[in-house]
Design an enzyme around this catalytic site. Sequence first.
Site, PDB file in Angstrom:
ATOM      1  N   ILE A  51       7.368 -11.474 -39.526  1.00 48.11           N
ATOM      2  CA  ILE A  51       8.285 -11.997 -38.513  1.00 48.11           C
ATOM      3  C   ILE A  51       7.363 -12.593 -37.451  1.00 48.11           C
ATOM      4  O   ILE A  51       6.808 -11.863 -36.629  1.00 48.11           O
ATOM      5  CB  ILE A  51       9.186 -10.891 -37.936  1.00 48.11           C
ATOM      6  N   PRO A  52       7.154 -13.904 -37.488  1.00 46.78           N
ATOM      7  CA  PRO A  52       6.010 -14.531 -36.803  1.00 46.78           C
ATOM      8  C   PRO A  52       6.163 -14.718 -35.293  1.00 46.78           C
ATOM      9  O   PRO A  52       6.234 -15.841 -34.789  1.00 46.78           O
ATOM     10  CB  PRO A  52       5.901 -15.880 -37.514  1.00 46.78           C
ATOM     11  N   CYS A  53       6.129 -13.628 -34.553  1.00 44.25           N
ATOM     12  CA  CYS A  53       6.199 -13.723 -33.096  1.00 44.25           C
ATOM     13  C   CYS A  53       4.944 -14.385 -32.529  1.00 44.25           C
ATOM     14  O   CYS A  53       4.950 -14.822 -31.369  1.00 44.25           O
ATOM     15  CB  CYS A  53       6.435 -12.355 -32.467  1.00 44.25           C
ATOM     16  N   HIS A  54       3.879 -14.484 -33.336  1.00 42.90           N
ATOM     17  CA  HIS A  54       2.662 -15.156 -32.866  1.00 42.90           C
ATOM     18  C   HIS A  54       2.876 -16.661 -32.700  1.00 42.90           C
ATOM     19  O   HIS A  54       2.066 -17.340 -32.065  1.00 42.90           O
ATOM     20  CB  HIS A  54       1.498 -14.899 -33.833  1.00 42.90           C
TER      21      HIS A  54
END
Length: 350
Positions: free
Chosen positions: A317-320
Amino acid sequence: MLITDEKQADHYYQALINRTSSYVGVFFVGVTTTSIFCIATCRARKPKRKNVLFYTHFKDAMDAGFRPCKVCRPTQNAHEAPYEVQAAMDLVRDCTKAKITDEQLVEAGIRPIFLRRWFNQHYGMTFQTFQRMYRINYAFQELKNGKTATNTALDSGYDSLSGFGYTFKKLLGHSPTLNLENPVILIDRLTTPIGPMFVCASDDGICLLEFVDRRMLETEFEDLQRRLKAPIMAGENTHTKQMKKELEEYFLGRRKDFTVKLHTPGTEFQKSVWKALCDIPFATTASYQEQATRLNNPKAVRAVARANGMNRIAIVIPCHRVIGKDGSLTGYAGGLERKKWLLDHEKAHA
């Protein structure tokens, strides 16, 4: 690649002095006076700033003529657990029904004292506790498949049913003959080019993927156990195995999307934010404002940022990929240098 930006090199040098673990794998430092190179957490005496060069990959340091440090072993510890640790874990996974003794470890070339120290430092538990969890988890699965408690106890290496029952209840919260449908969260450790991570999974999917040095990680574990009403135990299942495979492919630049099943307990708003994160394409970024607008709630920027911070499944889950409105990296639980590394990695493999 050699780091030529002096400001960035000064920043890395401070991380080296402080032994900041979130920089493991982010840079490799070559010491010109000794011709060795190290990782950020090396315990050796620190060199002067004028005597060091920084590289983005250990191969670059080796190509420049530097040798791996014998103290921090950068070619091993930046990406993988030490050989003795990996060998001990393989013994446990290959022998889930019997206890691995110190004598067996020594025969396999593994130092029990080193193993105990490493597990206490990196897992927060002893090696004996780690393998006990594996054995109990295996026994738990056999009980669920209809095997009797007595046979399971004896097959798991216990001399008596009472000893097996005590350990089982201590770890799972109930006796081996009750509540076999209660869920369990399995935790395992994996290595990446930017530091080790913990992966947790329930029967329903991956529920946590975090760097081991993440701030407030223990609180996150407690919250996850409370939400799923399940204890965390060392072990692996099909979800953790698939996660390791897909993550390895991601870091090799061969995977842009993840297909592993996820289990993400949270509020409806949090789930909508996490879903929106997954909609950000590989190698691109979005601002918190843009994410709020996508959710048809443009004024909820702070709420979106908070939900981002509550994401338990890093990278997948690419919060970056979420940055500030002005293009700044802003916060990231795994550390801003890791965030920058991930964004650069994705751009290089777009």
